[in-house]
Design an enzyme around this catalytic site. Structure first.
Site, PDB file in Angstrom:
ATOM      1  N   LYS A 126       0.854  -1.192   0.000  1.00 38.42           N
ATOM      2  CA  LYS A 126       0.000   0.000   0.000  1.00 38.42           C
ATOM      3  C   LYS A 126       0.891   1.244   0.000  1.00 38.42           C
ATOM      4  O   LYS A 126       1.479   1.609   1.019  1.00 38.42           O
ATOM      5  CB  LYS A 126      -0.928   0.035   1.226  1.00 38.42           C
ATOM      6  CG  LYS A 126      -2.071   1.012   0.977  1.00 38.42           C
ATOM      7  CD  LYS A 126      -2.490   1.825   2.169  1.00 38.42           C
ATOM      8  CE  LYS A 126      -1.714   3.060   2.458  1.00 38.42           C
ATOM      9  NZ  LYS A 126      -1.716   4.142   1.475  1.00 38.42           N
ATOM     10  N   GLY A 131       7.120   5.849   7.530  1.00 39.69           N
ATOM     11  CA  GLY A 131       6.281   7.037   7.497  1.00 39.69           C
ATOM     12  C   GLY A 131       6.460   7.823   8.774  1.00 39.69           C
ATOM     13  O   GLY A 131       7.515   7.746   9.413  1.00 39.69           O
ATOM     14  N   SER A 132       5.425   8.553   9.156  1.00 43.27           N
ATOM     15  CA  SER A 132       5.557   9.430  10.317  1.00 43.27           C
ATOM     16  C   SER A 132       5.566   8.620  11.620  1.00 43.27           C
ATOM     17  O   SER A 132       5.018   7.507  11.686  1.00 43.27           O
ATOM     18  CB  SER A 132       4.397  10.418  10.340  1.00 43.27           C
ATOM     19  OG  SER A 132       3.191   9.709  10.463  1.00 43.27           O
ATOM     20  N   GLY A 134       3.332   5.358  12.713  1.00 40.95           N
ATOM     21  CA  GLY A 134       4.138   4.186  13.059  1.00 40.95           C
ATOM     22  C   GLY A 134       3.792   3.638  14.438  1.00 40.95           C
ATOM     23  O   GLY A 134       3.706   2.425  14.627  1.00 40.95           O
ATOM     24  N   GLU A 172       9.766   2.387  10.469  1.00 38.41           N
ATOM     25  CA  GLU A 172      10.860   3.350  10.267  1.00 38.41           C
ATOM     26  C   GLU A 172      10.224   4.716  10.154  1.00 38.41           C
ATOM     27  O   GLU A 172       9.374   4.948   9.286  1.00 38.41           O
ATOM     28  CB  GLU A 172      11.654   3.001   9.003  1.00 38.41           C
ATOM     29  CG  GLU A 172      12.424   1.697   9.114  1.00 38.41           C
ATOM     30  CD  GLU A 172      13.408   1.668  10.275  1.00 38.41           C
ATOM     31  OE1 GLU A 172      13.931   2.730  10.656  1.00 38.41           O
ATOM     32  OE2 GLU A 172      13.632   0.568  10.836  1.00 38.41           O
ATOM     33  N   CYS A 189      13.820  11.698   5.461  1.00 32.74           N
ATOM     34  CA  CYS A 189      13.840  11.412   6.903  1.00 32.74           C
ATOM     35  C   CYS A 189      15.221  11.696   7.467  1.00 32.74           C
ATOM     36  O   CYS A 189      15.361  11.991   8.640  1.00 32.74           O
ATOM     37  CB  CYS A 189      13.447   9.964   7.145  1.00 32.74           C
ATOM     38  SG  CYS A 189      14.406   8.813   6.163  1.00 32.74           S
ATOM     39  N   GLU A 216      10.027  17.639  13.699  1.00 34.51           N
ATOM     40  CA  GLU A 216      10.419  17.357  12.314  1.00 34.51           C
ATOM     41  C   GLU A 216       9.640  18.289  11.386  1.00 34.51           C
ATOM     42  O   GLU A 216       8.412  18.241  11.359  1.00 34.51           O
ATOM     43  CB  GLU A 216      10.108  15.894  11.967  1.00 34.51           C
ATOM     44  CG  GLU A 216      10.580  15.526  10.577  1.00 34.51           C
ATOM     45  CD  GLU A 216      10.210  14.100  10.166  1.00 34.51           C
ATOM     46  OE1 GLU A 216       9.049  13.701  10.351  1.00 34.51           O
ATOM     47  OE2 GLU A 216      11.097  13.401   9.643  1.00 34.51           O
TER      48      GLU A 216
HETATM   49  P1  NAD Z   1       2.446   8.949   6.925  1.00 31.12           P
HETATM   50  O1  NAD Z   1       2.668   8.323   8.253  1.00 31.12           O
HETATM   51  O2  NAD Z   1       1.382   9.981   6.817  1.00 31.12           O
HETATM   52  O3  NAD Z   1       2.081   7.841   5.843  1.00 31.12           O
HETATM   53  C1  NAD Z   1       2.931   6.751   5.551  1.00 31.12           C
HETATM   54  C2  NAD Z   1       2.096   5.617   4.983  1.00 31.12           C
HETATM   55  O4  NAD Z   1       1.201   5.142   5.996  1.00 31.12           O
HETATM   56  C3  NAD Z   1       1.200   6.028   3.805  1.00 31.12           C
HETATM   57  O5  NAD Z   1       1.131   4.962   2.884  1.00 31.12           O
HETATM   58  C4  NAD Z   1      -0.144   6.237   4.475  1.00 31.12           C
HETATM   59  O6  NAD Z   1      -1.229   6.106   3.597  1.00 31.12           O
HETATM   60  C5  NAD Z   1      -0.126   5.116   5.500  1.00 31.12           C
HETATM   61  N1  NAD Z   1      -1.030   5.311   6.641  1.00 31.12           N
HETATM   62  C6  NAD Z   1      -1.481   6.481   7.163  1.00 31.12           C
HETATM   63  N2  NAD Z   1      -2.311   6.226   8.207  1.00 31.12           N
HETATM   64  C7  NAD Z   1      -2.371   4.879   8.350  1.00 31.12           C
HETATM   65  C8  NAD Z   1      -3.029   3.999   9.255  1.00 31.12           C
HETATM   66  N3  NAD Z   1      -3.818   4.464  10.234  1.00 31.12           N
HETATM   67  N4  NAD Z   1      -2.855   2.665   9.115  1.00 31.12           N
HETATM   68  C9  NAD Z   1      -2.033   2.176   8.159  1.00 31.12           C
HETATM   69  N5  NAD Z   1      -1.404   2.960   7.260  1.00 31.12           N
HETATM   70  C10 NAD Z   1      -1.552   4.296   7.353  1.00 31.12           C
HETATM   71  O7  NAD Z   1       3.871   9.520   6.454  1.00 31.12           O
HETATM   72  P2  NAD Z   1       4.207  10.351   5.117  1.00 31.12           P
HETATM   73  O8  NAD Z   1       3.732  11.757   5.280  1.00 31.12           O
HETATM   74  O9  NAD Z   1       3.779   9.582   3.911  1.00 31.12           O
HETATM   75  O10 NAD Z   1       5.819  10.330   5.130  1.00 31.12           O
HETATM   76  C11 NAD Z   1       6.597  11.283   5.756  1.00 31.12           C
HETATM   77  C12 NAD Z   1       7.191  10.707   7.034  1.00 31.12           C
HETATM   78  O11 NAD Z   1       7.929   9.518   6.723  1.00 31.12           O
HETATM   79  C13 NAD Z   1       8.204  11.625   7.706  1.00 31.12           C
HETATM   80  O12 NAD Z   1       7.961  11.635   9.083  1.00 31.12           O
HETATM   81  C14 NAD Z   1       9.549  10.963   7.413  1.00 31.12           C
HETATM   82  O13 NAD Z   1      10.567  11.233   8.344  1.00 31.12           O
HETATM   83  C15 NAD Z   1       9.174   9.530   7.403  1.00 31.12           C
HETATM   84  N6  NAD Z   1      10.169   8.735   6.682  1.00 31.12           N
HETATM   85  C16 NAD Z   1      10.974   7.895   7.393  1.00 31.12           C
HETATM   86  C17 NAD Z   1      11.952   7.147   6.736  1.00 31.12           C
HETATM   87  C18 NAD Z   1      12.837   6.197   7.505  1.00 31.12           C
HETATM   88  O14 NAD Z   1      13.403   5.292   6.897  1.00 31.12           O
HETATM   89  N7  NAD Z   1      12.991   6.359   8.806  1.00 31.12           N
HETATM   90  C19 NAD Z   1      12.100   7.252   5.358  1.00 31.12           C
HETATM   91  C20 NAD Z   1      11.251   8.121   4.662  1.00 31.12           C
HETATM   92  C21 NAD Z   1      10.279   8.842   5.330  1.00 31.12           C
END
Ligand code: NAD
Length: 479
Positions: free
Chosen positions: A172, A225-226, A230, A247, A281, A379
């Protein structure tokens, strides 16, 4: 272009909600339509993944590896097209985006090779005539949930090790990378990857992501993701006792000591802070400087920022493109307003031409806030970095570690003892000297400490530890 789900080898266009995708560099340009899935599509993907997994796991590593090599070649063939689409979808500058696609090609080849490497250990037995060994076995069905900021490399650094270990995958992607995800799946569909081994479901995180994590019959979740999302996913998976890795965010520091080579340091700092419009990130968002060289560094940063030009993502000469979306534009601009009210400007890039044509934000470095200020602690995920002064190495380390995050940290110095002390003391999963906080190579472990990760690692060989379980086998072959 229209988004599609890829489930059990079939292309399916959900008939529910639609979202028009606009180019963040040029908001008048519509580049496609997303067709959002609902719960039923997730459950169909889960069934397809479950029924494909056993026969995929039964293939030899050599055969799985051969298919990953095919995926790498197909991706390399379409690299320019895919990079151009991704750059128009989420705004990453085109040269950087091509680099990201090539990282995907390299990751596929790297994990293809794992199909022919040892996957266990021979362990001595206390008894006679006993052969005892450990071997990796797949987890089963793995859900892969990815963000938009690396719409090609992050999915591949999860999907490739998951597949080579013998798992099937339900992917997804983030909404802002879903056209790119559809095209990537189309490219992989040109190979002999069996139907149902990789499934793609397009939709909103809060509508279908949680069906995957809370309800679908899966064996593991790999999420990037965030930190907020997470943590929710970790709770859901722990409640079901399924394996997970999350992550998450970062607030990465670059520490510059008085003996650093400032001419070499400045371009590395700017690249770490502003490439990809600061939406990595691992982006450098805190610049911690020994007082003795604070002013000379400020002067050099002011000069260098003049060539840090924002432009359309398709412009190979632009240093950075726009931020990815309306939501990103709003969030980052809140921090820009906070900075203009509560901090002092150190340096900024030239004004953006046709600024209202896209989600452009002018990179800036600010100073004059305390170590507990939101600009230092939260962040931003945009082209905004904050400078802090430190009396000496020890105070610099204290500031560096004074954050809930622990993803990446860099030191700039010519002194070997300081370099080693920093690598020992910095609380981050990736610690580097005279290098960007961003840009860790794919064959090395990637991940964070503290709130940046659930303490597993991705990429490199260590990724195999997440996508497999160890079985200990023992056979008494003679009495
Ligand atoms: P996000 O958490 O909004 O979304 C990430 C993913 O999770 C998307 O596919 C989203 O649709 C899905 N998602 C959202 N809510 C969900 C839920 N309740 N259940 C399951 N899935 C859900 O993050 P974003 O805005 O897409 O990405 C930016 C963030 O990602 C930043 O905080 C960045 O630091 C982080 N990031 C971390 C790394 C790493 O390796 N540590 C790498 C890249 C980005």
């Amino acid at each position: 272009m229209q988004s599609k789900n890829w489930i059990g080898g079939e292309w399916i266009t959900p008939s529910g909600k639609e979202v028009t995708v606009k180019n963040p560099s040029r908001l008048t340009e519509e580049i496609g339509v997303l067709h959002l899935s609902d719960r039923s599509h997730v459950l169909e993907a889960q069934q397809a993944a479950r029924s494909a997994q056993k026969s995929w796991a039964a293939q030899t590593g050599a055969i799985r590896g051969e298919i990953l090599f095919q995926m790498a070649s197909a991706l390399e063939k379409h690299a320019d097209d895919l990079a151009s689409l991704a750059s128009r979808e989420m705004g990453k500058q085109i040269v950087e985006m091509r680099g990201e696609v090539m990282r995907g090609v390299n990751l596929l080849r790297y994990y293809a090779g794992e199909g022919m490497r040892a996957n266990g250990n021979l362990i001595p037995a206390a008894d006679t005539n006993v052969l005892q060994y450990s071997r990796r076995v797949p987890l089963g069905v793995v859900a892969v949930i990815t963000p938009w900021n690396f719409p090609v490399a992050i999915p591949i650094w999860k999907i490739a090790p998951a597949l080579i270990c013998g798992n099937s995958v339900i992917w997804k992607p983030a909404e802002n990378g879903s056209l790119t995800a559809t095209r990537l799946a189309e490219i992989f569909a040109e190979t002999k990857l069996p139907a149902g081994v990789l499934n793609l479901v397009i939709g909103k995180g809060r509508e279908i992501g949680n069906v995957l994590t809370d309800e679908a019959d899966i064996d593991a979740v790999s999420f990037t993701g965030s930190s907020e999302t997470g943590k929710q996913i970790a709770v859901a998976c722990a409640g079901r006792n399924i394996k997970y890795q999350t992550e998450m965010g970062g607030k990465n520091a670059a520490v510059i000591l008085a003996d650093a080579d400032l001419d070499k340091t400045v371009p590395i700092l700017l690249s770490g802070a502003f490439r990809s419009a600061g939406q990595k990130c691992t982006a450098t968002s805190r610049i911690i400087v020994e007082k003795a060289i604070y002013q000379p560094l400020v002067e050099r940063l002011q000069t260098a920022m003049a060539s840090c030009r924002v432009g359309e993502a398709s412009d190979p000469a632009a240093y950075l493109g726009p931020v990815a979306s309306a939501a990103q534009y709003e969030t980052v601009n809140k921090y820009v307003s906070l900075a203009s009210e509560q901090a002092r400007l150190v340096a900024e890039s030239p004004a953006v031409d046709a600024a209202d044509q896209g989600y452009f934000i002018r990179p800036m470095i600010v100073e004059g806030v305390s170590a507990d200020h939101a600009l230092v602690q939260e962040e931003v995920f945009g082209p905004l970095a904050v400078m802090l002064a430190a009396d000496n190495f020890d105070q610099a380390i204290e500031l560096c570690n004074q954050t809930v995050y622990g993803l990446s940290a860099s030191l700039f110095t010519r002194d070997l003892a300081s370099a080693h002390r920093f690598l020992d003391l910095a609380q981050a999963g990736m610690v580097r000297v005279n290098q960007e906080t961003a840009g860790v190579e794919y064959q090395a472990p990637f991940g964070g400490m503290k709130l940046s990760s659930s303490h597993t690692r991705e990429q490199g060989q260590v990724a195999l530890d997440f996508y497999s379980e160890i079985k200990t086998c023992a056979i008494k072959y003679a009495w």
